[in-house]
Design a protein around this motif. Sequence first.
Motif, PDB file in Angstrom:
ATOM      1  N   GLN A  80      12.947   3.068  -1.912  1.00  0.00           N
ATOM      2  CA  GLN A  80      12.418   3.270  -0.557  1.00  0.00           C
ATOM      3  C   GLN A  80      12.012   1.927   0.027  1.00  0.00           C
ATOM      4  O   GLN A  80      11.281   1.161  -0.618  1.00  0.00           O
ATOM      5  CB  GLN A  80      11.210   4.228  -0.608  1.00  0.00           C
ATOM      6  CG  GLN A  80      10.685   4.606   0.767  1.00  0.00           C
ATOM      7  CD  GLN A  80       9.612   5.689   0.715  1.00  0.00           C
ATOM      8  OE1 GLN A  80       9.233   6.164  -0.363  1.00  0.00           O
ATOM      9  NE2 GLN A  80       9.099   6.055   1.875  1.00  0.00           N
ATOM     10  N   SER A  84       8.909   1.694   5.099  1.00  0.00           N
ATOM     11  CA  SER A  84       8.947   3.150   5.101  1.00  0.00           C
ATOM     12  C   SER A  84       7.850   3.744   4.201  1.00  0.00           C
ATOM     13  O   SER A  84       7.522   4.932   4.308  1.00  0.00           O
ATOM     14  CB  SER A  84      10.347   3.590   4.670  1.00  0.00           C
ATOM     15  OG  SER A  84      10.340   4.866   4.155  1.00  0.00           O
ATOM     16  N   CYS A  85       7.274   2.914   3.348  1.00  0.00           N
ATOM     17  CA  CYS A  85       6.137   3.361   2.515  1.00  0.00           C
ATOM     18  C   CYS A  85       4.810   3.242   3.263  1.00  0.00           C
ATOM     19  O   CYS A  85       3.776   3.722   2.780  1.00  0.00           O
ATOM     20  CB  CYS A  85       6.044   2.524   1.240  1.00  0.00           C
ATOM     21  SG  CYS A  85       7.432   2.741   0.126  1.00  0.00           S
ATOM     22  N   ALA A  88       2.694   6.959   4.425  1.00  0.00           N
ATOM     23  CA  ALA A  88       1.953   7.733   3.410  1.00  0.00           C
ATOM     24  C   ALA A  88       0.766   6.921   2.900  1.00  0.00           C
ATOM     25  O   ALA A  88      -0.319   7.464   2.639  1.00  0.00           O
ATOM     26  CB  ALA A  88       2.888   8.134   2.274  1.00  0.00           C
ATOM     27  N   ASP A 102       4.105  17.151   6.463  1.00  0.00           N
ATOM     28  CA  ASP A 102       5.096  16.155   6.841  1.00  0.00           C
ATOM     29  C   ASP A 102       5.984  16.852   7.866  1.00  0.00           C
ATOM     30  O   ASP A 102       6.769  17.739   7.518  1.00  0.00           O
ATOM     31  CB  ASP A 102       5.890  15.702   5.600  1.00  0.00           C
ATOM     32  CG  ASP A 102       6.821  14.544   5.919  1.00  0.00           C
ATOM     33  OD1 ASP A 102       6.983  14.222   7.107  1.00  0.00           O
ATOM     34  OD2 ASP A 102       7.396  13.968   4.979  1.00  0.00           O
ATOM     35  N   LYS A 110       9.224  10.024   2.513  1.00  0.00           N
ATOM     36  CA  LYS A 110       7.772   9.992   2.720  1.00  0.00           C
ATOM     37  C   LYS A 110       7.110  11.223   2.114  1.00  0.00           C
ATOM     38  O   LYS A 110       5.972  11.153   1.661  1.00  0.00           O
ATOM     39  CB  LYS A 110       7.458   9.840   4.214  1.00  0.00           C
ATOM     40  CG  LYS A 110       8.003   8.517   4.751  1.00  0.00           C
ATOM     41  CD  LYS A 110       7.813   8.333   6.220  1.00  0.00           C
ATOM     42  CE  LYS A 110       8.554   7.100   6.715  1.00  0.00           C
ATOM     43  NZ  LYS A 110      10.031   7.287   6.801  1.00  0.00           N
ATOM     44  N   HIS A 113       6.684  10.444  -1.438  1.00  0.00           N
ATOM     45  CA  HIS A 113       5.641   9.422  -1.577  1.00  0.00           C
ATOM     46  C   HIS A 113       4.257  10.076  -1.484  1.00  0.00           C
ATOM     47  O   HIS A 113       3.353   9.773  -2.274  1.00  0.00           O
ATOM     48  CB  HIS A 113       5.825   8.346  -0.491  1.00  0.00           C
ATOM     49  CG  HIS A 113       4.956   7.139  -0.669  1.00  0.00           C
ATOM     50  ND1 HIS A 113       4.723   6.238   0.326  1.00  0.00           N
ATOM     51  CD2 HIS A 113       4.244   6.698  -1.737  1.00  0.00           C
ATOM     52  CE1 HIS A 113       3.909   5.291  -0.116  1.00  0.00           C
ATOM     53  NE2 HIS A 113       3.598   5.547  -1.370  1.00  0.00           N
ATOM     54  N   LEU A 173       1.852  13.493   8.656  1.00  0.00           N
ATOM     55  CA  LEU A 173       2.797  12.416   8.954  1.00  0.00           C
ATOM     56  C   LEU A 173       3.750  12.949  10.005  1.00  0.00           C
ATOM     57  O   LEU A 173       4.267  14.063   9.862  1.00  0.00           O
ATOM     58  CB  LEU A 173       3.643  12.058   7.731  1.00  0.00           C
ATOM     59  CG  LEU A 173       3.038  11.317   6.566  1.00  0.00           C
ATOM     60  CD1 LEU A 173       4.160  10.803   5.659  1.00  0.00           C
ATOM     61  CD2 LEU A 173       2.170  10.166   7.017  1.00  0.00           C
ATOM     62  N   ASP A 175       7.141  11.504  11.627  1.00  0.00           N
ATOM     63  CA  ASP A 175       8.150  10.433  11.551  1.00  0.00           C
ATOM     64  C   ASP A 175       9.429  10.964  12.214  1.00  0.00           C
ATOM     65  O   ASP A 175      10.422  11.216  11.540  1.00  0.00           O
ATOM     66  CB  ASP A 175       8.373  10.115  10.056  1.00  0.00           C
ATOM     67  CG  ASP A 175       9.338   8.970   9.806  1.00  0.00           C
ATOM     68  OD1 ASP A 175       9.243   7.955  10.500  1.00  0.00           O
ATOM     69  OD2 ASP A 175      10.186   9.096   8.899  1.00  0.00           O
TER      70      ASP A 175
END
Length: 323
Positions: A80, A84-85, A88, A102, A110, A113, A173, A175
Amino acid sequence: DELIEDDDTPVRWFRTNMLKTNTESLLREFSHLKKVDSLKEIMSPGVIYHDEYIPNLFGIHPKEKLTSTDAYKQGRLIIQDRASCFPAQILNPVPDKDKVIDACAAPGNKTTHLASLLRNSKRSIVAFEKDNKRIKTIRMMCEKAGGLDCITIHHADFTTTRPADFPEITGMLVDPSCSGSGIFGRAFDEQEEISDEEAKEKLAERLLKLSSFQYKIVKHALSFPGVRQVVYSTCSIHDEENEGVVKKLLEDPDVQQQGWKVSNRADVLPTWPRRGHPDAFEGLSNKEELAEGCVRTIPKVDGGIGFFACSFERDQGNQGVSK
Ligand code: SAM
């Protein structure tokens, strides 16, 4: 929406999957690599860098063997991109305490994660994905990661969910789909070449459509009664999809009434140097502070894809239940 096998990747990033192993054991599988202290030292295969911003994340040379290793095949590590980390990690949910959604989950980088951070706490994550094909990918990814005890996957449009049905959710989250202009080798290089008026107009139209959708989906997330924190992210380099969406939300009377504000830099990867664009918050009195609360990455220059993330938070007293 990361391209994990792009040859242009300056660094290949992977993180420990805490559902299957721990960093000490995983590193034993890479003991043939020499540890280096900075990204700049990843000039050729044979070295490994332990990231200073995201715990349990490692960088190696893109030509290093990774997908053929047992650790990858058996899901002990997850490839990843570093940026992009960020989401989370910014949400940083607490195991056995937080329950999170999510909202735009596939392929599940994610989501898994989050599962890793939540140490697989039973039924602590609800993931939504509306696309017929991508729902299969996220199912496979969550299974490979060993996360099916903690992740409930819904094949559904998140914007049609009823916030009152999820009183236990404390964090989210979001995204959503974006232009993907931070992903090199794709839209980013194309953007650079845009010169004629017609192409510029087309791009503006596309960004307007995307940003209206992004605004709508984040606004929906902010209306969940028990939620204290919502992290919004894109892999776009365009202000319109990033600070522009955040600004519009801050100006929305419903959002204001619900008590939301943008989290301070102190709570959003404070040591990460590249922050948001103040000018995109023009018209708001605290534009510098708001920009400081956002994180950005520039494609390649920052060791991976171009990315944006910011966090909305509200106090215990406002609307929601306590965490
Ligand atoms: N978070 C993912 C990851 O890190 O692996 C990447 C998400 S990708 C940028 C956006 C995803 O949101 C796409 O798979 C898209 O199909 C999905 N999506 C878009 N609109 C949605 C909606 N209204 N409800 C649920 N999913 C949606």
